[in-house]
Design an enzyme around this catalytic site. Sequence first.
Site, PDB file in Angstrom:
ATOM      1  N   ASP A   1      -4.441  17.676 -27.445  1.00  0.00           N
ATOM      2  CA  ASP A   1      -3.794  17.304 -25.851  1.00  0.00           C
ATOM      3  C   ASP A   1      -5.536  18.164 -25.571  1.00  0.00           C
ATOM      4  O   ASP A   1      -5.623  17.995 -24.140  1.00  0.00           O
ATOM      5  CB  ASP A   1      -3.483  17.943 -24.894  1.00  0.00           C
ATOM      6  CG  ASP A   1      -2.786  19.056 -25.017  1.00  0.00           C
ATOM      7  OD1 ASP A   1      -3.866  19.944 -24.658  1.00  0.00           O
ATOM      8  OD2 ASP A   1      -1.119  19.077 -24.841  1.00  0.00           O
TER       9      ASP A   1
ATOM     10  N   GLU B   1       0.070  15.599 -33.549  1.00  0.00           N
ATOM     11  CA  GLU B   1       1.030  16.044 -32.492  1.00  0.00           C
ATOM     12  C   GLU B   1       0.814  15.498 -30.745  1.00  0.00           C
ATOM     13  O   GLU B   1       0.808  15.503 -30.073  1.00  0.00           O
ATOM     14  CB  GLU B   1       0.763  17.265 -31.527  1.00  0.00           C
ATOM     15  CG  GLU B   1       1.657  17.934 -30.692  1.00  0.00           C
ATOM     16  CD  GLU B   1       0.616  19.923 -30.041  1.00  0.00           C
ATOM     17  OE1 GLU B   1       0.531  19.428 -29.113  1.00  0.00           O
ATOM     18  OE2 GLU B   1       1.594  20.469 -31.111  1.00  0.00           O
TER      19      GLU B   1
ATOM     20  N   GLU C   1      -4.326  18.444 -19.368  1.00  0.00           N
ATOM     21  CA  GLU C   1      -4.407  17.834 -21.159  1.00  0.00           C
ATOM     22  C   GLU C   1      -3.508  16.808 -20.603  1.00  0.00           C
ATOM     23  O   GLU C   1      -3.140  15.644 -21.719  1.00  0.00           O
ATOM     24  CB  GLU C   1      -3.630  19.013 -21.428  1.00  0.00           C
ATOM     25  CG  GLU C   1      -4.182  20.044 -22.036  1.00  0.00           C
ATOM     26  CD  GLU C   1      -4.667  20.969 -20.607  1.00  0.00           C
ATOM     27  OE1 GLU C   1      -4.584  21.266 -19.848  1.00  0.00           O
ATOM     28  OE2 GLU C   1      -5.238  21.953 -21.336  1.00  0.00           O
TER      29      GLU C   1
ATOM     30  N   HIS D   1      -4.210  31.219 -20.109  1.00  0.00           N
ATOM     31  CA  HIS D   1      -5.192  30.270 -20.629  1.00  0.00           C
ATOM     32  C   HIS D   1      -5.311  29.736 -19.259  1.00  0.00           C
ATOM     33  O   HIS D   1      -6.283  29.065 -19.389  1.00  0.00           O
ATOM     34  CB  HIS D   1      -5.925  30.239 -21.657  1.00  0.00           C
ATOM     35  CG  HIS D   1      -5.156  29.317 -22.183  1.00  0.00           C
ATOM     36  ND1 HIS D   1      -5.329  27.885 -22.610  1.00  0.00           N
ATOM     37  CD2 HIS D   1      -4.545  29.365 -23.588  1.00  0.00           C
ATOM     38  CE1 HIS D   1      -4.431  27.723 -22.977  1.00  0.00           C
ATOM     39  NE2 HIS D   1      -4.009  27.929 -23.663  1.00  0.00           N
TER      40      HIS D   1
ATOM     41  N   ARG E   1      -5.347  26.041 -17.128  1.00  0.00           N
ATOM     42  CA  ARG E   1      -6.342  25.275 -15.861  1.00  0.00           C
ATOM     43  C   ARG E   1      -5.211  25.758 -14.670  1.00  0.00           C
ATOM     44  O   ARG E   1      -6.104  26.236 -13.285  1.00  0.00           O
ATOM     45  CB  ARG E   1      -7.273  24.617 -16.278  1.00  0.00           C
ATOM     46  CG  ARG E   1      -8.524  25.092 -16.773  1.00  0.00           C
ATOM     47  CD  ARG E   1      -8.782  23.165 -17.031  1.00  0.00           C
ATOM     48  NE  ARG E   1     -10.561  23.423 -17.253  1.00  0.00           N
ATOM     49  CZ  ARG E   1     -11.629  23.849 -17.964  1.00  0.00           C
ATOM     50  NH1 ARG E   1     -10.698  23.855 -19.586  1.00  0.00           N
ATOM     51  NH2 ARG E   1     -12.921  23.442 -18.334  1.00  0.00           N
TER      52      ARG E   1
ATOM     53  N   HIS F   1      -8.102  35.559 -22.688  1.00  0.00           N
ATOM     54  CA  HIS F   1      -8.942  34.408 -23.540  1.00  0.00           C
ATOM     55  C   HIS F   1     -10.150  34.961 -22.943  1.00  0.00           C
ATOM     56  O   HIS F   1     -10.234  34.966 -22.347  1.00  0.00           O
ATOM     57  CB  HIS F   1      -8.043  33.582 -22.864  1.00  0.00           C
ATOM     58  CG  HIS F   1      -8.950  31.673 -23.328  1.00  0.00           C
ATOM     59  ND1 HIS F   1     -10.011  31.484 -23.152  1.00  0.00           N
ATOM     60  CD2 HIS F   1      -8.032  31.071 -24.166  1.00  0.00           C
ATOM     61  CE1 HIS F   1     -10.378  30.621 -23.861  1.00  0.00           C
ATOM     62  NE2 HIS F   1      -9.576  29.838 -23.931  1.00  0.00           N
TER      63      HIS F   1
HETATM   64  C1  UD1 Z   1      -9.532  24.314 -23.695  1.00  0.00           C
HETATM   65  C2  UD1 Z   1      -8.099  23.453 -23.522  1.00  0.00           C
HETATM   66  C3  UD1 Z   1      -6.794  23.700 -23.904  1.00  0.00           C
HETATM   67  C4  UD1 Z   1      -6.459  24.467 -24.809  1.00  0.00           C
HETATM   68  C5  UD1 Z   1      -6.987  25.889 -25.054  1.00  0.00           C
HETATM   69  C6  UD1 Z   1      -6.927  26.159 -26.472  1.00  0.00           C
HETATM   70  C7  UD1 Z   1      -9.754  21.715 -22.737  1.00  0.00           C
HETATM   71  C8  UD1 Z   1      -9.962  20.812 -21.443  1.00  0.00           C
HETATM   72  N1  UD1 Z   1      -9.258  22.585 -22.768  1.00  0.00           N
HETATM   73  O1  UD1 Z   1      -9.391  25.326 -22.747  1.00  0.00           O
HETATM   74  O2  UD1 Z   1      -5.493  22.155 -23.983  1.00  0.00           O
HETATM   75  O3  UD1 Z   1      -4.757  24.479 -24.294  1.00  0.00           O
HETATM   76  O4  UD1 Z   1      -8.884  25.145 -25.714  1.00  0.00           O
HETATM   77  O5  UD1 Z   1      -7.394  27.337 -25.767  1.00  0.00           O
HETATM   78  O6  UD1 Z   1      -9.868  20.867 -23.660  1.00  0.00           O
HETATM   79  N2  UD1 Z   1     -15.459  30.247 -24.245  1.00  0.00           N
HETATM   80  C9  UD1 Z   1     -16.049  31.474 -25.146  1.00  0.00           C
HETATM   81  N3  UD1 Z   1     -15.480  31.445 -26.166  1.00  0.00           N
HETATM   82  C10 UD1 Z   1     -14.410  30.715 -27.202  1.00  0.00           C
HETATM   83  C11 UD1 Z   1     -14.017  30.223 -26.467  1.00  0.00           C
HETATM   84  C12 UD1 Z   1     -13.810  29.588 -25.060  1.00  0.00           C
HETATM   85  O7  UD1 Z   1     -16.724  31.884 -24.447  1.00  0.00           O
HETATM   86  O8  UD1 Z   1     -14.305  30.315 -29.091  1.00  0.00           O
HETATM   87  C13 UD1 Z   1     -14.897  30.711 -22.978  1.00  0.00           C
HETATM   88  C14 UD1 Z   1     -16.392  29.985 -22.256  1.00  0.00           C
HETATM   89  O9  UD1 Z   1     -16.950  30.199 -21.203  1.00  0.00           O
HETATM   90  C15 UD1 Z   1     -15.983  28.219 -22.179  1.00  0.00           C
HETATM   91  C16 UD1 Z   1     -14.739  28.419 -21.188  1.00  0.00           C
HETATM   92  O10 UD1 Z   1     -14.098  29.783 -22.151  1.00  0.00           O
HETATM   93  O11 UD1 Z   1     -17.291  27.233 -21.597  1.00  0.00           O
HETATM   94  C17 UD1 Z   1     -13.507  27.099 -21.601  1.00  0.00           C
HETATM   95  O12 UD1 Z   1     -13.028  26.759 -22.913  1.00  0.00           O
HETATM   96  P1  UD1 Z   1     -12.743  25.155 -22.941  1.00  0.00           P
HETATM   97  O13 UD1 Z   1     -12.776  24.943 -23.780  1.00  0.00           O
HETATM   98  O14 UD1 Z   1     -13.108  24.011 -21.506  1.00  0.00           O
HETATM   99  O15 UD1 Z   1     -11.247  25.426 -22.052  1.00  0.00           O
HETATM  100  P2  UD1 Z   1     -10.133  26.688 -22.023  1.00  0.00           P
HETATM  101  O16 UD1 Z   1      -9.565  27.346 -21.563  1.00  0.00           O
HETATM  102  O17 UD1 Z   1     -10.766  27.364 -23.982  1.00  0.00           O
HETATM  103  N1  UDP Z   2      -3.626  32.643 -31.182  1.00  0.00           N
HETATM  104  C1  UDP Z   2      -4.515  33.221 -31.720  1.00  0.00           C
HETATM  105  N2  UDP Z   2      -4.568  34.051 -31.410  1.00  0.00           N
HETATM  106  C2  UDP Z   2      -4.905  35.072 -29.816  1.00  0.00           C
HETATM  107  C3  UDP Z   2      -3.939  34.360 -29.506  1.00  0.00           C
HETATM  108  C4  UDP Z   2      -2.815  33.199 -30.110  1.00  0.00           C
HETATM  109  O1  UDP Z   2      -4.568  32.844 -33.107  1.00  0.00           O
HETATM  110  O2  UDP Z   2      -5.890  35.943 -29.643  1.00  0.00           O
HETATM  111  C5  UDP Z   2      -3.184  30.900 -31.742  1.00  0.00           C
HETATM  112  C6  UDP Z   2      -1.353  31.443 -31.244  1.00  0.00           C
HETATM  113  O3  UDP Z   2      -0.320  31.929 -32.496  1.00  0.00           O
HETATM  114  C7  UDP Z   2      -1.035  29.564 -31.301  1.00  0.00           C
HETATM  115  C8  UDP Z   2      -3.211  28.961 -30.501  1.00  0.00           C
HETATM  116  O4  UDP Z   2      -3.353  30.798 -30.926  1.00  0.00           O
HETATM  117  O5  UDP Z   2      -0.932  29.444 -32.277  1.00  0.00           O
HETATM  118  C9  UDP Z   2      -2.343  29.213 -29.571  1.00  0.00           C
HETATM  119  O6  UDP Z   2      -3.525  29.273 -28.488  1.00  0.00           O
HETATM  120  P1  UDP Z   2      -4.143  28.780 -27.886  1.00  0.00           P
HETATM  121  O7  UDP Z   2      -2.659  29.326 -26.577  1.00  0.00           O
HETATM  122  O8  UDP Z   2      -4.925  28.702 -27.147  1.00  0.00           O
HETATM  123  O9  UDP Z   2      -3.908  26.683 -27.111  1.00  0.00           O
HETATM  124  P2  UDP Z   2      -2.628  26.056 -26.282  1.00  0.00           P
HETATM  125  O10 UDP Z   2      -1.760  26.418 -27.738  1.00  0.00           O
HETATM  126  O11 UDP Z   2      -2.226  26.684 -24.970  1.00  0.00           O
HETATM  127  O12 UDP Z   2      -3.453  24.736 -26.863  1.00  0.00           O
END
Ligand code: UD1
Ligand code: UDP
Length: 369
Positions: free
Chosen positions: A97, A119, A133, A205, A207, A238
């Site tokens: 999502d 999913e 999401e 994590h 929003r 995160h």
């Molecule tokens: C995103 C997804 C969320 C999902 C989550 C899993 C959207 C809008 N959000 O949220 O649905 O549950 O991923 O973790 O699609 N960043 C880094 N390095 C990384 C990843 C992220 O620095 O490898 C930081 C960056 O500043 C980036 C910020 O995190 O801009 C946000 O990343 P983003 O993918 O927009 O949203 P998440 O909160 O990670």
């Molecule tokens: N996870 C990981 N390392 C971490 C934290 C989470 O590999 O430090 C894994 C966790 O086991 C799960 C997935 O990441 O499979 C969940 O990701 P996240 O919580 O970022 O996203 P969501 O599932 O909420 O979309």
Amino acid sequence: MTYKILCAVGTRPEAIKMAPIIQALKKNSNIECRVLATAQHRHLLDQVLHIFDIKPDFDLDIMRPNQALTTLTARLLLNLDNVLLAEKPDAVLAQGDTTTVMTVALACFYHKIPFGHVEAGLRTGDMANPFPEEMNRVVTGRLTKWHFVPTESARQNLLKESIADENIFVTGNTVIDALLSVAERDASLPFVLDPARRLILVTAHRRENFGEPFKEICRAILALAERNEDVQVLYPVHPNPNIYNIASEVLGNHPRITLCEPLDYSSFVAAMKQAYLILSDSGGIQEEAPALSKPVLVLRRETERPEAVQKGVVRLVGSDFEEITAVTQHLLDDEMAYKKMARGISPYGDGKAAGRIALVLRDYFATCG
Ligand code: UD1
Ligand code: UDP
């Protein structure tokens, strides 16, 4: 004749849940499986691709620090266009999502390429929770040819939206396939925890928790560490600055709280196995932890994964200080209450979901030829 299926992944959980499908598709001689990394996440995505030995055929390298949703969406759409035009896949799959998934589904719609949603069918019914999401799921659901749903209740959600039953496939969630394959490896943590103290594992994590709700979550975690000498907290933070900055400020200075970089999937599974209980707003962890007999207290008010809550192995506690501390303390103090939640009930799959998805696609293309 071979058919080209493009599997798109953007963030950590998408890669974890898509990895078993990529592996299953690659076993089929009539399917050429290609991988597109949008890299909406960079480091978090690369960690997973490495663990599962997946080398993307395309990498859009989209991530920017603290990216805004509108620019992320616009940049994804523009970049996806180029890949779809060049690659001309016969089908595209994406999981979950995220903004990656919604934009991939939309780009496929514009290019008239059949799209499979992994999913599918998860709903809270509230567009603001989780944000964005729930909107991503609803939009993606309108654009999907094959809906691969993890559970019967997800199927019911789609039927209520008038999706034809023949396009819905109940497969289980591929996260259990991934979890079982990684749990077998028996990895260790990159640091030593105190074996005499019970471990509370934390992730967050979302929003909709940014700002005051997340501060309150952190204050509750701090209070739990202060009140319980026999407890240690491990929190892989995160990298989103909205999370990282507050977590460091509130939790960065307590001897029994370890803040660390996100753990690679093998290490995180090891941490879940060692945990006494888990506090998290993650979707994936709500699915994995029950399979490992670990109670999860969900730092949200609603969930699109009601099955584990109904079975009593996951509980919603929101972001309220009193509720988080009271429910966690109860589980720390009352062994009976703890055992009721740590029962190893796993409603999300049997570890064979990816094979079922590959079979649907293989059969579809076999009849096309
Ligand atoms: C995103 C997804 C969320 C999902 C989550 C899993 C959207 C809008 N959000 O949220 O649905 O549950 O991923 O973790 O699609 N960043 C880094 N390095 C990384 C990843 C992220 O620095 O490898 C930081 C960056 O500043 C980036 C910020 O995190 O801009 C946000 O990343 P983003 O993918 O927009 O949203 P998440 O909160 O990670
Ligand atoms: N996870 C990981 N390392 C971490 C934290 C989470 O590999 O430090 C894994 C966790 O086991 C799960 C997935 O990441 O499979 C969940 O990701 P996240 O919580 O970022 O996203 P969501 O599932 O909420 O979309």
